[in-house]
Design a protein around this motif. Structure first.
Motif, PDB file in Angstrom:
ATOM      1  N   SER A 119      47.696  37.354  38.011  1.00 25.08           N
ATOM      2  CA  SER A 119      47.120  37.603  38.306  1.00 25.08           C
ATOM      3  C   SER A 119      47.217  38.636  40.039  1.00 25.08           C
ATOM      4  N   ARG A 120      46.308  37.662  40.189  1.00 27.85           N
ATOM      5  CA  ARG A 120      46.550  38.612  42.378  1.00 27.85           C
ATOM      6  C   ARG A 120      48.572  38.950  43.114  1.00 27.85           C
ATOM      7  N   LEU A 121      49.189  38.229  42.375  1.00 25.55           N
ATOM      8  CA  LEU A 121      50.428  38.482  42.621  1.00 25.55           C
ATOM      9  C   LEU A 121      51.215  39.584  41.980  1.00 25.55           C
ATOM     10  N   ARG A 122      50.350  40.058  40.753  1.00 25.14           N
ATOM     11  CA  ARG A 122      50.886  41.201  40.026  1.00 25.14           C
ATOM     12  C   ARG A 122      49.952  42.565  41.048  1.00 25.14           C
ATOM     13  N   LYS A 123      49.100  42.512  41.430  1.00 24.70           N
ATOM     14  CA  LYS A 123      48.347  43.456  42.334  1.00 24.70           C
ATOM     15  C   LYS A 123      49.726  43.715  44.116  1.00 24.70           C
ATOM     16  N   GLY A 124      50.675  43.389  43.914  1.00 27.23           N
ATOM     17  CA  GLY A 124      51.777  44.177  45.190  1.00 27.23           C
ATOM     18  C   GLY A 124      51.393  43.768  46.037  1.00 27.23           C
ATOM     19  N   THR A 125      50.797  43.325  46.626  1.00 30.15           N
ATOM     20  CA  THR A 125      49.874  42.583  48.203  1.00 30.15           C
ATOM     21  C   THR A 125      49.926  41.334  49.068  1.00 30.15           C
TER      22      THR A 125
END
Length: 270
Positions: A119-125
């Protein structure tokens, strides 16, 4: 259509300190069975995600298939779990945008932690992310004692104020000069790393084509390749795991895992 993300479980037979460790039993279940169960739970929680075991050994492949997991056969010469994850990603029908590398010797990393990292990676930051947790003093004392007999088991992490990794080491960092005063606080300043990585495919492609770093070789920590070349790694704080043994590298670690299950219960997902 966007391809699903991918959880890859690299599982080698030829560990020098614990040969065949993915097949080793822990409280009646193989280490690999435990990791597959956690990875499968994570894929369900995250959604739009698949799981595959990457190995170079037919014994591990047969065991993974018997457990219902997909298998990607990879070259024995690959020198890291991340390289094996990359090779497995390229074998998929559609190359994923994001890859989770869930090591096959980490049976106590929960599906919730894996899904949270994705989920953290999916935020794109971030292009690389990994979980860490802050040690209380009792756990720090236990880590110090464990390193007396297994000095290369357990990795600590230094972080900046924004949560980016400054360094990882098998040494316990930072050194604590005035520990008596620091112990008045409930938590120590030491963060322990969980052996789990999330990459964009771009970052993973860079990793497998970049030369091995000097400190990466000395510490045998593949994430240092990124830091030595100026990449940022986002660290994601997670709750302290009840079963704090994230990776199993030695017979002593196996014994500790058995003891933890006896004392705390079995976290194997139903």
């Amino acid at each position: 259509m966007t391809p699903p993300d991918l959880i890859v479980i690299p599982a080698r037979y030829g560990s020098t300190r614990l040969p065949g460790k993915p097949l080793r039993p822990i409280a009646g279940r193989s280490m690999l069975e435990r990791v597959i169960a956690n990875g499968s739970q994570a894929a369900q929680l995250a959604g739009d995600c698949e799981l595959v075991v990457a190995t170079d050994d037919e014994r591990i492949a047969d065991h993974a298939r018997a457990l219902g997991a997909k298998v990607a056969m990879t070259e024995e010469s690959l020198d890291s779990g991340s390289a094996r994850a990359h090779a497995a990603a390229l074998q998929q029908e559609h190359t994923p945008e994001r890859v989770i590398c869930l090591q096959g010797d980490a049976p106590f990393i929960s599906g919730e932690i894996v899904a949270g990292l994705l989920s953290r990676l999916r935020k794109g930051t971030a292009q690389v992310a990994t979980p860490v947790y802050q040690l209380d003093w009792d756990r720090l004392d236990r880590l110090r004692e464990h390193k007396r007999t297994a000095p290369f088991s357990g990795t600590t992490c230094l972080r900046d104020g924004e949560g980016k990794a400054l360094w990882f080491s098998k040494t316990i960092l930072p050194a604590l000069r005035d520990e008596t005063e620091l112990r008045k606080q409930p938590l120590s300043p030491v963060w322990q790393h969980l052996g789990l990585y999330a990459y964009t495919m771009e970052a993973l492609e860079w990793f497998v084509n970049a030369p091995r770093g000097t400190y990466e070789a000395l510490e045998s920590l593949e994430q240092l390749r990124f830091l030595e070349s100026g990449w940022a790694i986002a660290t994601v704080p997670v709750p302290t795991p009840q079963h704090s043994l994230s990776g199993i590298d030695t017979p002593e670690d196996l014994a500790l895992a058995e003891e933890a299950i006896t004392r705390l219960g079995d976290p194997f997902p139903a």
